[in-house]
Each structure stands twice: as C-alpha cells, then as structure tokens.
Scaffold this motif. Sequence first.
Motif, short mmCIF file in Angstrom:
data_model
loop_
_atom_site.label_atom_id
_atom_site.label_comp_id
_atom_site.label_asym_id
_atom_site.label_seq_id
_atom_site.Cartn_x
_atom_site.Cartn_y
_atom_site.Cartn_z
N ALA A 53 0.83 -1.21 0.00
CA ALA A 53 0.00 0.00 0.00
C ALA A 53 0.86 1.26 0.00
CB ALA A 53 -0.93 0.00 1.21
N GLU A 54 1.93 1.21 0.76
CA GLU A 54 2.83 2.37 0.79
C GLU A 54 3.51 2.56 -0.56
OE1 GLU A 54 6.88 3.62 3.08
OE2 GLU A 54 5.34 2.63 4.28
N LYS A 55 3.97 1.47 -1.16
CA LYS A 55 4.67 1.56 -2.44
C LYS A 55 3.75 1.99 -3.58
CE LYS A 55 8.36 -1.64 -1.30
NZ LYS A 55 9.03 -2.91 -1.56
N LEU A 56 2.47 1.62 -3.50
CA LEU A 56 1.52 1.95 -4.56
C LEU A 56 0.65 3.16 -4.22
CD1 LEU A 56 0.29 -1.61 -5.65
CD2 LEU A 56 2.10 -0.20 -6.66
N ASP A 57 0.91 3.79 -3.09
CA ASP A 57 0.14 4.94 -2.63
C ASP A 57 -1.36 4.60 -2.64
OD1 ASP A 57 -0.29 7.51 -1.66
OD2 ASP A 57 -0.50 8.36 -3.67
N LEU A 58 -1.71 3.53 -1.94
CA LEU A 58 -3.08 3.03 -1.90
C LEU A 58 -3.66 3.21 -0.50
CD1 LEU A 58 -5.37 1.36 -3.33
CD2 LEU A 58 -4.32 -0.66 -2.28
N ASN A 59 -4.81 3.82 -0.43
CA ASN A 59 -5.53 3.94 0.83
C ASN A 59 -6.20 2.60 1.14
OD1 ASN A 59 -6.80 5.12 3.12
ND2 ASN A 59 -8.66 5.39 1.91
N ILE A 60 -5.95 2.08 2.35
CA ILE A 60 -6.56 0.81 2.75
C ILE A 60 -7.21 0.97 4.11
CG2 ILE A 60 -6.17 -1.61 3.35
CD1 ILE A 60 -3.96 -1.77 1.39
N ILE A 61 -8.39 0.40 4.24
CA ILE A 61 -9.08 0.31 5.52
C ILE A 61 -8.79 -1.09 6.06
CG2 ILE A 61 -11.35 0.26 6.62
CD1 ILE A 61 -12.09 2.15 4.10
N TYR A 62 -8.31 -1.15 7.28
CA TYR A 62 -7.93 -2.42 7.88
C TYR A 62 -8.94 -2.82 8.95
CZ TYR A 62 -3.45 -1.59 5.64
OH TYR A 62 -2.46 -1.34 4.72
N ARG A 63 -9.58 -3.95 8.74
CA ARG A 63 -10.39 -4.56 9.81
C ARG A 63 -9.49 -5.66 10.37
NH1 ARG A 63 -16.47 -6.95 9.06
NH2 ARG A 63 -16.60 -7.99 11.07
N ASP A 64 -8.61 -5.22 11.22
CA ASP A 64 -7.53 -6.08 11.72
C ASP A 64 -7.90 -6.70 13.06
OD1 ASP A 64 -5.11 -7.30 12.19
OD2 ASP A 64 -4.08 -5.46 12.76
N ASN A 65 -9.01 -7.41 13.05
CA ASN A 65 -9.32 -8.22 14.22
C ASN A 65 -9.22 -9.68 13.79
OD1 ASN A 65 -11.62 -7.80 12.58
ND2 ASN A 65 -12.99 -8.40 14.23
N TYR A 66 -8.34 -10.38 14.42
CA TYR A 66 -8.06 -11.76 14.02
C TYR A 66 -9.15 -12.67 14.55
CZ TYR A 66 -5.40 -15.99 13.07
OH TYR A 66 -4.99 -17.21 12.60
N ASP A 67 -10.22 -12.79 13.78
CA ASP A 67 -11.42 -13.51 14.20
C ASP A 67 -11.43 -14.94 13.67
OD1 ASP A 67 -13.79 -13.94 15.48
OD2 ASP A 67 -14.99 -12.64 14.18
N LEU A 68 -10.38 -15.67 13.98
CA LEU A 68 -10.26 -17.06 13.52
C LEU A 68 -11.43 -17.91 14.00
CD1 LEU A 68 -8.57 -19.30 12.15
CD2 LEU A 68 -7.44 -19.63 14.36
N GLU A 69 -11.88 -17.67 15.22
CA GLU A 69 -12.97 -18.49 15.78
C GLU A 69 -14.24 -18.36 14.95
OE1 GLU A 69 -10.01 -17.50 18.93
OE2 GLU A 69 -11.13 -16.31 17.46
#
Length: 196
Positions: A53-69
């Motif tokens: 994302a940094e290299k491609l100048d891309l805006n990303i929204i992260y839903r970074d909750n590791y919901d494996l269960e």
Amino acid sequence: MNIFLHICCANCAIYPIKVLREEGYDVTGFWYNPNIHPYQEYKMRLGAVKEMAEKLDLNIIYRDNYDLEAFLRKVVYREEVRCGICYGMRLKASAHEASLRWFKNLTTTLLFSKYQDFNGIIEIGEDISKGYGLDFYKNDFRIGWEEGRRVSKDMGLYKQNYCGCIYSEKERYLKRKDGDKLKNEKSEDIELHTCC
C-alpha cells in the motif's frame, strides 16, 4: 468513480489495482481475512499488504481483528464447501463496509488467483453486493497472473504458499511417509487451495 477492493493478500492485489486505476477508478482497499492461519502467517500477509500500500500509494481500511474463531465456527463440519463460505464471509464484510462509506462498486483480489473458484466468487459477490445496493465489478484479473507475480517479486513482498486457512495449509504441507500428497486427494484439488 470509486471502487472498494477487498484484498486477500499483497501478491494478488498488484495487478487488479493497476487495471482498476487504468480504467479510471479511485481504488480504496479493504483488509479482512479471518481465515488466515496461523497468526504469524496472518501478520506476515498483513505486513506485506501495508508495504504494498505504501509503495503503490493506496488507501486501505484495515479490519484487523483476528477472528479465527468466527471463521472456524462457519466451516467446521462443512469443510467440503469451506471456500464458498470463506468467500462469502469476506465479501459480506467488504460489502457492509463499502455501503457504510457510500461506495457503489465492490470487487475482490480473489478474482486474480488462478487457483480460486472464479465463477463461484462472481456468483457470491454479485449476490452479496445486490443485498447492499452495490455493483459487483467482475474482471478476469487472472490474465495478469505472470505480471502480478513478477512485480510482487520485484517489490520484495512476502509470498505465501497456501491459500490461508488451516485446511489449505494441511493440504499444502502434509505428506504421507512415502512422500505423496494426502491420501484420497487429487493433485488438482490440492493445487486449488494454494494461493498466488
């Protein structure tokens, strides 16, 4: 014109981002992948997406909750259809997030991998998108397979060797004593659950 792009991994995202931008879309990425196992693998893939994302100048929204269960609860005892369940889980979260942010178009990098169920992804994506008032953008990004892999390698991004879930990891790495793949598995079935 805006589009919300579900991103499964950095390697699969590069070519679709290029195509979408060439077609005039303003791309916003979305990271949500509770299927990835183990946690260290999840973190490596997430790190690669942030680097890309940094290299491609891309805006990303992260839903970074590791919901494996949540993922495991949905697929246990339904392992034979787990990929469709997994696509649906991630695309539903993506559609929900896109609708909250007033996007009208949704797509996914899952359409890049030649090892995924392309038609199944489109069917699920269209069905879910319709329920959220979105248009599902379908493009056969697989035609850029070699280019995407080359650019990813040139960027030095982490490359995974299996699709993501614990089942695909098992199919990728478990060998019998005689060195053959899993008993009762066809080689093409095993390959299906690898990634890019």
